[in-house]
Design an enzyme around this catalytic site. Structure first.
Site, short mmCIF file in Angstrom:
data_model
loop_
_atom_site.label_atom_id
_atom_site.label_comp_id
_atom_site.label_asym_id
_atom_site.label_seq_id
_atom_site.Cartn_x
_atom_site.Cartn_y
_atom_site.Cartn_z
N TYR A 18 -20.35 9.09 -15.59
CA TYR A 18 -19.47 9.84 -16.50
C TYR A 18 -19.45 11.31 -16.11
O TYR A 18 -18.39 11.93 -16.00
CB TYR A 18 -19.95 9.66 -17.94
CG TYR A 18 -19.07 10.34 -18.96
CD1 TYR A 18 -17.98 9.67 -19.51
CD2 TYR A 18 -19.30 11.65 -19.35
CE1 TYR A 18 -17.15 10.29 -20.44
CE2 TYR A 18 -18.48 12.27 -20.28
CZ TYR A 18 -17.41 11.60 -20.82
OH TYR A 18 -16.60 12.22 -21.73
N HIS A 22 -16.32 13.65 -14.34
CA HIS A 22 -15.85 14.90 -14.93
C HIS A 22 -16.09 16.09 -14.01
O HIS A 22 -15.28 17.02 -13.98
CB HIS A 22 -16.47 15.12 -16.31
CG HIS A 22 -15.80 14.31 -17.37
ND1 HIS A 22 -16.08 12.97 -17.57
CD2 HIS A 22 -14.83 14.63 -18.25
CE1 HIS A 22 -15.32 12.52 -18.54
NE2 HIS A 22 -14.53 13.50 -18.98
N TRP A 76 -6.15 8.40 -16.53
CA TRP A 76 -7.54 8.86 -16.72
C TRP A 76 -8.28 7.93 -17.67
O TRP A 76 -9.42 7.56 -17.42
CB TRP A 76 -7.55 10.30 -17.23
CG TRP A 76 -8.94 10.84 -17.42
CD1 TRP A 76 -9.63 10.92 -18.60
CD2 TRP A 76 -9.81 11.36 -16.41
NE1 TRP A 76 -10.87 11.46 -18.39
CE2 TRP A 76 -11.00 11.74 -17.05
CE3 TRP A 76 -9.68 11.54 -15.04
CZ2 TRP A 76 -12.08 12.30 -16.35
CZ3 TRP A 76 -10.75 12.10 -14.35
CH2 TRP A 76 -11.93 12.46 -15.00
#
Length: 104
Positions: A18, A22, A76
Site C-alpha cells: 500500500y 502511494h 486507481w
C-alpha cells in the site's frame, strides 16, 4: 479551504505494498487530484488495526465529488482493490469523519 477526514481499511498483509503504491503514485492520478481541488492530502496508517486515516483539504465539495467519476480514479481504485476493504465499484470502504474541533 474545506478540510475533510475519513477512515479506510488496508489488509494487514498489504501495508508495505500500500505504501509502495502511494510512494509511486501515477503522475496522472496526482494531477487529477490537484485538478479537482485537492491540497495537503495525507494518509496515516495504524499498524495495529489496518485502519487508515485520510486528511485532505479541498476547494469545493462538488468539484471534489466529481473526482470519483474520472477514469483515472476508477483505474486507481481497481489497482488498490486487492489491498483494501472496498465496495462493489472498487471504491474504498470509507467512513467520513465530522470535524468537532479546529485550532488555526
Amino acid at each position: 479551504m474545506i478540510r475533510k477526514a475519513s477512515i479506510m481499511f488496508v489488509n494487514r498483509d498489504s501495508y508495505d505494498e500500500y505504501k509502495r503504491r502511494h510512494d509511486e503514485i501515477w503522475p496522472e492520478m496526482a494531477a487529477e487530484l490537484k485538478a479537482h481541488g485537492a491540497h495537503n492530502y495525507s494518509i496515516f496508517l495504524d499498524k495495529e488495526t489496518g485502519r487508515l486515516f485520510a486528511y485532505v483539504e479541498i476547494e469545493d465539495e462538488e468539484k471534489w465529488e466529481y473526482m470519483s467519476q474520472t477514469a483515472i480514479c476508477k483505474k486507481w481504485w481497481a489497482y488498490m482493490e486487492p489491498l483494501m476493504d472496498t465496495n462493489a465499484d472498487n471504491s474504498p470502504v470509507s467512513i467520513n469523519l465530522e470535524e468537532v474541533f479546529y485550532l488555526e
